[in-house]
Design an enzyme around this catalytic site. Structure first.
Site, PDB file in Angstrom:
ATOM      1  CG  ASP A 181      -1.828  -1.227   1.257  1.00 23.06           C
ATOM      2  OD1 ASP A 181      -2.353  -1.589   0.199  1.00 23.06           O
ATOM      3  OD2 ASP A 181      -1.986  -1.824   2.338  1.00 23.06           O
ATOM      4  CG  HIS A 208      -3.547  -5.238   2.837  1.00 23.15           C
ATOM      5  ND1 HIS A 208      -2.990  -4.333   1.966  1.00 23.15           N
ATOM      6  CD2 HIS A 208      -3.640  -6.398   2.136  1.00 23.15           C
ATOM      7  CE1 HIS A 208      -2.749  -4.913   0.805  1.00 23.15           C
ATOM      8  NE2 HIS A 208      -3.146  -6.178   0.877  1.00 23.15           N
TER       9      HIS A 208
HETATM   10  N1  LIG Z   1      -0.319  -8.388   1.950  1.00 21.58           N
HETATM   11  C1  LIG Z   1      -0.390  -7.992   0.698  1.00 21.58           C
HETATM   12  O1  LIG Z   1      -0.207  -6.822   0.371  1.00 21.58           O
HETATM   13  C2  LIG Z   1      -0.669  -8.986  -0.388  1.00 21.58           C
HETATM   14  C3  LIG Z   1      -1.105 -10.242  -0.085  1.00 21.58           C
HETATM   15  N2  LIG Z   1      -1.326 -11.177  -1.071  1.00 21.58           N
HETATM   16  C4  LIG Z   1      -1.770 -12.512  -0.644  1.00 21.58           C
HETATM   17  O2  LIG Z   1      -0.662 -13.411  -0.684  1.00 21.58           O
HETATM   18  C5  LIG Z   1      -1.139 -14.748  -0.807  1.00 21.58           C
HETATM   19  C6  LIG Z   1      -0.342 -15.520  -1.857  1.00 21.58           C
HETATM   20  O3  LIG Z   1      -0.551 -14.977  -3.130  1.00 21.58           O
HETATM   21  P1  LIG Z   1       0.146 -15.644  -4.426  1.00 21.58           P
HETATM   22  O4  LIG Z   1       1.578 -15.914  -4.152  1.00 21.58           O
HETATM   23  O5  LIG Z   1      -0.221 -14.825  -5.579  1.00 21.58           O
HETATM   24  O6  LIG Z   1      -0.631 -17.031  -4.487  1.00 21.58           O
HETATM   25  P2  LIG Z   1      -0.170 -18.392  -5.226  1.00 21.58           P
HETATM   26  O7  LIG Z   1      -1.344 -19.283  -5.275  1.00 21.58           O
HETATM   27  O8  LIG Z   1       0.555 -18.079  -6.474  1.00 21.58           O
HETATM   28  O9  LIG Z   1       0.905 -18.994  -4.208  1.00 21.58           O
HETATM   29  C7  LIG Z   1       0.564 -19.462  -2.959  1.00 21.58           C
HETATM   30  C8  LIG Z   1       1.527 -20.558  -2.571  1.00 21.58           C
HETATM   31  O10 LIG Z   1       1.164 -20.986  -1.258  1.00 21.58           O
HETATM   32  C9  LIG Z   1       1.358 -22.397  -1.253  1.00 21.58           C
HETATM   33  N3  LIG Z   1       0.619 -22.991  -0.140  1.00 21.58           N
HETATM   34  C10 LIG Z   1      -0.700 -23.274  -0.051  1.00 21.58           C
HETATM   35  N4  LIG Z   1      -0.956 -23.854   1.145  1.00 21.58           N
HETATM   36  C11 LIG Z   1       0.212 -23.911   1.806  1.00 21.58           C
HETATM   37  C12 LIG Z   1       0.588 -24.408   3.085  1.00 21.58           C
HETATM   38  N5  LIG Z   1      -0.280 -24.956   3.919  1.00 21.58           N
HETATM   39  N6  LIG Z   1       1.881 -24.302   3.428  1.00 21.58           N
HETATM   40  C13 LIG Z   1       2.794 -23.730   2.596  1.00 21.58           C
HETATM   41  N7  LIG Z   1       2.485 -23.259   1.386  1.00 21.58           N
HETATM   42  C14 LIG Z   1       1.219 -23.363   0.999  1.00 21.58           C
HETATM   43  C15 LIG Z   1       0.885 -22.881  -2.612  1.00 21.58           C
HETATM   44  O11 LIG Z   1       1.375 -24.167  -2.903  1.00 21.58           O
HETATM   45  C16 LIG Z   1       1.457 -21.790  -3.506  1.00 21.58           C
HETATM   46  O12 LIG Z   1       2.753 -22.126  -3.950  1.00 21.58           O
HETATM   47  C17 LIG Z   1      -2.634 -14.623  -1.130  1.00 21.58           C
HETATM   48  O13 LIG Z   1      -3.374 -14.873   0.040  1.00 21.58           O
HETATM   49  C18 LIG Z   1      -2.784 -13.180  -1.550  1.00 21.58           C
HETATM   50  O14 LIG Z   1      -4.078 -12.678  -1.341  1.00 21.58           O
HETATM   51  C19 LIG Z   1      -1.119 -10.872  -2.373  1.00 21.58           C
HETATM   52  C20 LIG Z   1      -0.672  -9.626  -2.735  1.00 21.58           C
HETATM   53  C21 LIG Z   1      -0.467  -8.579  -1.783  1.00 21.58           C
HETATM   54  O1  LIG Z   2      -5.706  -7.507  -3.912  1.00 16.89           O
HETATM   55  C1  LIG Z   2      -5.363  -8.648  -3.527  1.00 16.89           C
HETATM   56  O2  LIG Z   2      -6.128  -9.604  -3.388  1.00 16.89           O
HETATM   57  C2  LIG Z   2      -3.919  -8.831  -3.180  1.00 16.89           C
HETATM   58  C3  LIG Z   2      -3.503  -7.729  -2.294  1.00 16.89           C
HETATM   59  O3  LIG Z   2      -3.690  -7.765  -1.103  1.00 16.89           O
HETATM   60  C4  LIG Z   2      -3.007  -6.524  -2.932  1.00 16.89           C
HETATM   61  O4  LIG Z   2      -2.640  -6.526  -4.111  1.00 16.89           O
HETATM   62  O5  LIG Z   2      -2.967  -5.503  -2.225  1.00 16.89           O
END
Ligand SMILES: NC(=O)C1=CN([C@@H]2O[C@H](COP(=O)(O)OP(=O)(O)OC[C@H]3O[C@@H](n4cnc5c(N)ncnc54)[C@H](O)[C@@H]3O)[C@@H](O)[C@H]2O)C=CC1
Ligand SMILES: O=C([O-])CC(=O)C(=O)O
Length: 350
Positions: A181, A208
Site C-alpha cells: 500500500d 489492508h
Molecule cells: N499483503 C499484501 O499486500 C498482499 C497479499 N497477497 C496474498 O498473498 C497470498 C499468496 O498470493 P500468491 O503468491 O499470488 O498465491 P499463489 O497461489 O501463487 O501462491 C501461494 C503458494 O502458497 C502455497 N501454499 C498453499 N498452502 C500452503 C501451506 N499450507 N503451506 C505452505 N504453502 C502453501 C501454494 O502451494 C502456492 O505455492 C494470497 O493470500 C494473496 O491474497 C497478495 C498480494 C499482496
Molecule cells: O488484492 C489482492 O487480493 C492482493 C492484495 O492484497 C493486494 O494486491 O494488495
C-alpha cells in the site's frame, strides 16, 4: 596480473555493486540472518525468494511450500550470492524449515479472482496461516513473523492468538505486511505530482482491504498539497489498487511482482534493524494499544527486538478522520473474525 584475470576482476567489480546496491539498502552487514519463506513456490514466493537470495543480509534462506520447492531451491541455489538455500516440501519437512530462523515471511495461501474480496479468502487462508504459525510457535518461537497472506486484517489476529495459546506471544514480532500500500501510494502520488517516486513517502494506516486502507495524503514527504478532487481520486486508487491488478490479471491471480518487491523491502528493513541500524521505519499492521482498534497499521520503528514502537498516526486531516470512521465496521469485523476463528481452531486442535 594477466589479461584474463584483469578482465575477471573488473567484471566482478562491475556486477557486484549492482546486486549489493539493490539488496543491502543501507548499513554494512554485521551478522547475516536466517530467513524462511513459507509459500515459496507461489506467485509471490518465487520472486520474493529471488530478491532475498540477492541480499548479503541473509546467510540462510529456507524455502517451504507444499509443492515444487525442490525445483525453486535448486534453481536459486546456483546464484552467486552468500545466502545458502535449502528447500523443504510438505508438512513433514516444515519443522526443519523453521528451526533457527530469525525472520519468517508468509505468502502461503490462495489469491483473489475478479469479483472476490480479500475476506472471501478467509475460509482457506485462515487454516493455512494457523497451521504455519503453530509450527513457528513450536520451532522458532522468537522469530519475527511477517504475514502477507490475506485477509491480513484477520490473519494477523489469528497468528497472535496462536502464539498466545503456545505461551510464546510477543507483540513486537507479529506484523502484517502492508508495504505494498505504501509502495503504491508513493508511485501514484509521484505520478500525479511529477516527483521522483523513490523519494516520496506516504504513510498508510488502518488495515489492508478496500476502505480500511487509509493513505495519509496530508503527511506526504516531501510535503505536497492536493485539490479535493485529487484527494478523492488518489485515495480511491490506492484503496482499490489490489483489485486493479486482480481485474487486469483476469483470473490468473493478484499482485505478485510488486508484492515480491514490497515483501523484500519490508524484510530488508527488518533485517537491518535486527543488525542494529537505527531509525528504520516501515508501516505494518500490528496489535495496537494506542487506537480504538485491537490491530491497526501505522508507521513502525523497528529495532533489534522487532517492532520497537508505533510512530502513531500523526495529525490527521478532517478527511482522514472520516476515512477512519468509514473503515471502523469492516476493520473491527475482520479482526473479530480472526480472533473467533483462532478460538475454534485451538479448541479443535486440543
Ligand atoms: N499483503 C499484501 O499486500 C498482499 C497479499 N497477497 C496474498 O498473498 C497470498 C499468496 O498470493 P500468491 O503468491 O499470488 O498465491 P499463489 O497461489 O501463487 O501462491 C501461494 C503458494 O502458497 C502455497 N501454499 C498453499 N498452502 C500452503 C501451506 N499450507 N503451506 C505452505 N504453502 C502453501 C501454494 O502451494 C502456492 O505455492 C494470497 O493470500 C494473496 O491474497 C497478495 C498480494 C499482496
Ligand atoms: O488484492 C489482492 O487480493 C492482493 C492484495 O492484497 C493486494 O494486491 O494488495
Amino acid at each position: 596480473m594477466n589479461k584474463t584475470a584483469t578482465l575477471c576482476t573488473s567484471l566482478i567489480s562491475s556486477i557486484a555493486p549492482k546486486y549489493i546496491r539493490y539488496a543491502s539498502t543501507g548499513s554494512g552487514v554485521t551478522h547475516a540472518k536466517k530467513v524462511a519463506v513459507l509459500g515459496a513456490s507461489g506467485g509471490i514466493g518465487q520472486p520474493l525468494s529471488l530478491l532475498l537470495k540477492l541480499s548479503p543480509l541473509i546467510s540462510d534462506l529456507s524455502l517451504y511450500d507444499i509443492q515444487h520447492t525442490k525445483g525453486v531451491g535448486a534453481d536459486l541455489s546456483h546464484i552467486e550470492t552468500r545466502a545458502k538455500v535449502k528447500a523443504y516440501v510438505g508438512k513433514d519437512e516444515l519443522a526443519d524449515a523453521l528451526k533457527g530462523m530469525d525472520l519468517v515471511v508468509i505468502p502461503a495461501g490462495v489469491p483473489r479472482k475478479p469479483g472476490m474480496t480479500r475476506d472471501d479468502l478467509f475460509n482457506t487462508n485462515a487454516t493455512i496461516v494457523a497451521d504455519l504459525v503453530s509450527a513457528c510457535a513450536k520451532n522458532c518461537p522468537r522469530a519475527i513473523i511477517a504475514i502477507i497472506a490475506n485477509p491480513v486484517n484477520s490473519t494477523v489476529p489469528i497468528a497472535s492468538e496462536i502464539m498466545k495459546a503456545h505461551n510464546v506471544y510477543d507483540e513486537k514480532k507479529i506484523v502484517g505486511v502492508t508495504t505494498l500500500d505504501v509502495v503504491r501510494a508513493a508511485t501514484f502520488v509521484a505520478e500525479a505530482k511529477g516527483l521522483d517516486p523513490t523519494r516520496v513517502f506516504v504513510p498508510v494506516i488502518g488495515g489492508h482491504s478496500g476502505n480500511t486502507i487509509i493513505p495519509l495524503l496530508s503527511q506526504v514527504s516531501p510535503p505536497v498539497s492536493f485539490s479535493q478532487q485529487e484527494l478523492d481520486s488518489l485515495t480511491t486508487r490506492i484503496q482499490n489498487a489490489g483489485t486493479e491488478v486482480v481485474d487486469a490479471k483476469a483470473g490468473a491471480g493478484s499482485a505478485t511482482l510488486s508484492m515480491a518487491h514490497a515483501g523484500a523491502r519490508f524484510s530488508f528493513s527488518i533485517l537491518e534493524a535486527l543488525n542494529g541500524k537505527e531509525g528504520v521505519v516501515e508501516c505494518g499492521f500490528i496489535a495496537s494499544q494506542e487506537t480504538e482498534f485491537k490491530y491497526f497499521a501505522t508507521p513502525l520503528l523497528f529495532s533489534r527486538n522487532g517492532v520497537e514502537k508505533s510512530m502513531g498516526v500523526g495529525k490527521l486531516s478532517e478527511y482522514e478522520t472520516k476515512l477512519i470512521e468509514k473503515a471502523k465496521k469492516e476493520l473491527n469485523g475482520n479482526i473479530q473474525n480472526g480472533i473467533e476463528f483462532a478460538k475454534q481452531y485451538l479448541a479443535k486442535s486440543k
